[in-house]
Design an enzyme around this catalytic site. Structure first.
Site, short mmCIF file in Angstrom:
data_model
loop_
_atom_site.label_atom_id
_atom_site.label_comp_id
_atom_site.label_asym_id
_atom_site.label_seq_id
_atom_site.Cartn_x
_atom_site.Cartn_y
_atom_site.Cartn_z
N ASP A 1 45.90 33.81 35.71
CA ASP A 1 46.98 34.74 36.03
C ASP A 1 46.54 36.19 36.10
O ASP A 1 47.25 37.04 36.63
CB ASP A 1 48.13 34.60 35.03
CG ASP A 1 47.66 34.78 33.58
OD1 ASP A 1 46.51 35.22 33.37
OD2 ASP A 1 48.44 34.49 32.66
N ASP B 1 40.65 36.77 36.29
CA ASP B 1 40.60 35.34 36.58
C ASP B 1 40.27 35.07 38.05
O ASP B 1 39.89 33.96 38.41
CB ASP B 1 41.97 34.68 36.28
CG ASP B 1 42.27 34.65 34.80
OD1 ASP B 1 41.30 34.59 34.01
OD2 ASP B 1 43.45 34.68 34.42
N ASP C 1 45.10 27.07 31.63
CA ASP C 1 45.45 28.00 30.57
C ASP C 1 46.33 27.28 29.56
O ASP C 1 47.01 26.31 29.90
CB ASP C 1 46.24 29.19 31.14
CG ASP C 1 45.34 30.22 31.79
OD1 ASP C 1 44.17 30.31 31.39
OD2 ASP C 1 45.81 30.93 32.70
#
Length: 908
Positions: A638, A642, A326
């Site tokens: 997170d 996901d 990310d």
């Protein structure tokens, strides 16, 4: 009690709590002491006595104990007592190692326990769910796991997945306002939520009415089995290997005993020697060694802010070839920072990153005072006022200790004001917020109605520049309100474009003074006929350590890929700041990715370094494409969505600070600080753990090979026994104990992050390890029997002296060899004092050897005699040969190759 039948006010009275203030800390501690932790009872841990006794359940150890018991009955008391003491000490060491591993795993469980938000003393705080008590007010949102049984107070589009409790896979809709009567099963109690269930949508607030075993989940706790200990692939391979090695060791031991008996040695003596040799030589503890090494490594990872949930991931870390990360919070600081402002055709830059409250303002290269730039001051002032973020300063340390809460964009505006000396608290003395028109995604604006100390009222608006500009008729220009003509509109658009080209997110601020007595009745009315003040450009800055970590990953043969939902311009700009994208690297946008099949993505995925505007659903496709190309993928995430990609990745990584419980439970590794540098540190630690296990195995097996060969050479040469049983056991205790364990905590070699990732198919004996074990073991055995032959030839009548020299040579050869095991190359490639634990372990082992050789009361027990200086030099010289002879040949080869390379280059 049927809590679902009570109203909120009735529950407040029954539980003596308040939905507006929550419990006090004092009351919460009192209830915690009364009811205990909010957790289900776990299977009872095995008692220390049972764990200790388990150290002696090995078949060969039992045979040895029986043999020593027989020797005691036959009158060999000293030998019997000494051998039993050594076995006992070995048992203590095994017990301590096993308990340490257990404590490590227990620490992991505590560190990865879920957190909840609870209202205490009128403030929302985050605590471990085990600390929740009856009467607590808690809140939760999509992705959270409910930490206790609660009666809902307030809900917004709340649906909860309760399959863990009811078996129903479809999420249940919840409504806190509903009141139920009669009997209802948990699945039908729509105003209740239960421990262990998962929020799939919306958010809610509730009162805790049950904790621990007094929850619905507690009632069926007997159906819940504790998670079985997870074996890593390496442990399984070593367990199978151990069985083969046990068979080989037993055959060789039997051969030694048989030859000894044929040559006329006493059957009882040879039997006891054989059993002792088998106990010392059989590597029955290899899988346990791996567990201990993993546990010690996991503890080091925790100190580096990486929490391992699944032990196999430690091995897999060393094989990772791609990290899909990310952007926000992992590669960047997740601290939006205003760096540029624009007003009246002028631009200013602001220094200071993240949540620093200090910074300077520059116009070009010239520093300025904000008080001398009225337009800038008004822009910053209204950015602070039209804002719901807050900074709470500590009582004792003032501006050095503070807590920030709110939306990242609003925090950035707030801190920009703080840097100019325009704190929200100070401004509220001059400006009173009268009303607010909250931000929504359709309007893309937020407005507040403020009144000054002289009773002048303003509407202050902030939002997306294009939307705000469309509501403006005027602009603040040269500190005066001027008509917003096309030329000045173009000036605003150009400023937005300049900031956007540098990946800055822009927020526009505007205002409108109200006429005396004018009343605002709608958002449209409030946000019309505005005067444009200016723009604030902000960015989430890269983490300073992320650039270096990415560079080190590149050196280690690991590709870093950014996956983000941000705009493609922002994503690419951050990636280039981090030096992630090579000259031929590509950036792929989500809409393009959505139209591609996995097979089509495979064709280009190796060239893509940034995936922008990507939804969580796309992550799974990226993982599959990379895996199909042969990559070992580490994937971060997170959110709830996901979880599939995290679970599908070879190494699923979740965020400890910002991650949801679902993401954490799907992952094998949790970053407690959400930092990319922690991933790099975890990979380095994972590689080092694997290498330390190889060192451990190399040392242990080479030593065992040496011990067996000493006895085998002696029998083949028709020599007396070079080692008596108690000496064999003492060698095992002194050399296989502390020095071997110290290798498990050895630091990484300098080049550990400069090697290509290890292949998942690599065997434990690859890269020449098998040859090193056999060759070093052979040489250790050879020099030991040679030292024995030299001593025995000098004085055949003094067998004890020759045995003492052989015993000492074997111990010292292994203790010198342990330093060679620290490097894949040779003993000269690492500082021998680099592992202080190993140094002290070797010193301790040498001291123990000296005690049994020179302490007269122990000499009859261990069949030793004092050695003079010449004999000690013989021992040290022979013991050093296996390590330094091979290390010298290695250096010679390296220098030879270097010389050839220099000659070759000189011809060019």
């Amino acid at each position: 009690m049927k809590w679902y039948t009570f109203s909120t006010s009735e529950i407040e009275k029954k539980l003596k709590t308040s939905i507006t203030t929550g419990l006090t800390e004092k009351e919460a501690k009192k209830r915690f002491a009364k009811d205990g932790p909010n957790e289900l009872q776990q299977e009872e841990r095995m008692s220390a006595i049972i764990v200790f006794l388990a150290q002696f359940k090995d078949f060969m150890v039992l045979v040895l104990l029986i043999a020593t018991l027989i020797s005691g009955i036959l009158g060999e008391y000293m030998d019997a007592i000494a051998i039993m003491l050594i076995v006992f000490v070995n048992g203590i060491l095994g017990f301590l190692q096993e308990r340490k591993a257990e404590r490590s795993l227990q620490a992991l469980k505590q560190l990865s326990s879920p957190k909840i938000q609870v209202l205490r003393n009128k403030e929302w705080i985050t605590i471990p769910s085990r600390e929740a008590v009856i009467g607590d007010i808690i809140r939760f949102s999509a992705g959270d796991r409910i930490g206790a049984d609660v009666r809902l107070i307030d809900t917004k589009s709340l649906s909860v997945e309760e399959s863990a409790l009811t078996g129903e896979s479809v999420p249940s809709q919840k409504n806190g306002a509903t009141s139920l009567q009669g009997d209802h099963e948990p699945g039908d109690q729509e105003n209740m939520c239960f421990m262990g269930t998962l929020v799939s949508n919306g958010k809610g607030t509730g009162i805790v009415i049950g904790t621990g075993m007094n929850t619905e989940m507690g009632k069926i706790a007997h159906l819940l089995k504790s998670e079985e200990g997870l074996q890593t692939p390496l442990q399984r391979r070593l367990e199978q290997l151990g069985k083969v090695l046990i068979l080989v060791a037993l055959l060789l031991t039997a051969l030694v005993v048989a030859i000894g008996v044929i040559q006329g040695h006493d059957l009882y003596t040879m039997f006891l020697a054989g059993v002792s040799l088998a106990v010392a030589a059989i590597p029955e503890g290899l899988p346990a060694i791996v567990t201990i090494a993993l546990a010690l490594g996991v503890q080091k990872m925790i100190r580096r802010r990486a929490i391992v949930r699944k032990l196999p991931s430690v091995e897999t870390l060393g094989c990772a070839t791609v990290i899909c990360s990310d952007k926000t919070g992992t590669l960047t600081q997740n601290k939006m920072t205003v760096t540029d402002v624009w007003s009246s055709g002028k631009s200013w830059q602001i220094t200071g990153t993240g949540f620093e409250l200090t910074g300077d303002f520059f116009n070009g290269n010239q520093p300025i005072e904000v008080d001398k730039a009225p337009a800038l001051k008004q822009l910053l002032t209204f950015g602070v006022l039209c804002n719901n973020a807050s900074i709470k300063f500590g009582d004792k340390k003032g501006r050095n200790e503070y807590q920030i809460n709110g939306d990242p964009t609003e925090i950035a505006l707030l801190i920009a004001g703080e840097k100019a000396g325009l704190s929200k608290g100070a401004l509220q003395g001059s400006y009173q917020i009268r009303d607010e028109f909250p931000f929504d995604s359709e309007r893309k604006m937020m407005s507040v109605l403020v009144r000054t100390s002289d009773n002048q009222e303003y509407v202050v608006t902030k939002g997306a520049p294009d939307v705000v500009l469309s509501r403006c008729d005027n602009i603040l220009w040269n500190n005066r309100q001027s008509y917003l003509d096309d030329s000045r509109k173009n000036g605003v658009h150009q400023a937005v474009e300049r900031m956007g080209s540098r990946a800055l997110r822009t927020i526009a601020v505007a205002y409108r003074p109200l006429k005396k007595g004018e009343r605002i009745t709608s958002t449209f009315e409030a946000e019309s006929n505005l005067t444009f003040i200016g723009l604030q450009g902000m960015i989430d800055p890269p983490r300073p350590e992320a650039t270096e970590s990415i560079r080190e990953c590149q050196q280690a043969g690991i590709k870093t890929v950014m996956i983000t939902g941000d705009h493609i311009v922002t994503a690419e700009a951050i990636a280039r700041q981090l030096n992630m994208i090579p000259d031929n690297g590509k950036v792929l946008e989500g809409k393009t990715l959505a139209s591609m099949s996995v097979e089509e993505l495979e064709d280009v995925v190796d060239d893509v370094y940034v995936f922008a505007r990507v939804s969580p659903e796309h992550k799974l496709k990226i993982v599959k494409a990379l895996q199909n190309k042969g990559h070992v993928v580490a994937m971060t995430g997170d959110g709830v969505n996901d979880a599939p990609a995290i679970k599908a990745a070879n190494i699923g990584i979740s965020m400890g600070e910002s991650g949801t419980d679902v993401a954490r439970e799907s992952s094998s590794l949790i970053l407690s600080d959400d930092n990319f540098a922690t991933i790099r540190a975890a990979i380095e630690e994972g590689r080092n753990i694997y290498e330390n296990i190889r060192k451990f195995i190399r040392y242990l097996l080479a030593s065992n090979v040496g011990e067996i060969l000493v006895m085998l050479f002696a029998m083949l040469l028709a020599l007396p026994l070079p080692l008596v049983p108690i000496q064999i056991l003492w060698v095992n205790l002194v050399t296989d104990g502390l020095p071997a364990m110290a290798l498990g905590v050895d630091s990484a070699e300098e080049n550990v992050m400069k090697r290509a990732p290890r292949s998942t198919k690599e065997g434990i004996f690859s890269r020449g390890l098998g040859w090193k074990i056999i060759s070093r073991g052979f040489l250790i055995g050879l020099v030991t029997i040679s030292a024995f032959c030299i001593a025995y030839a000098e004085s055949p009548e003094n067998l004890v002296r020759a045995q003492t020299i052989a015993f000492s040579t074997l111990v010292m050869a292994q203790l010198i060899h342990v330093f060679d095991c620290r490097s894949e190359r040779s003993v000269f490639h690492r500082n021998p004092f680099g592992n202080i634990y190993l140094v002290w372990a070797v010193i301790s082992s040498v001291a123990l050897l000296a005690i049994v050789v020179y302490y007269e009361p122990l000499q009859p027990i261990f069949h030793t005699t004092s050695l003079n200086v010449r004999e000690c030099l013989l021992v040290l010289g022979m013991a050093a040969l296996p390590t330094f002879a091979l290390a010298g040949s290695h250096l010679f080869k390296n220098n030879k190759y270097k010389g050839q390379a220099i000659k070759h280059s000189s011809f060019k």
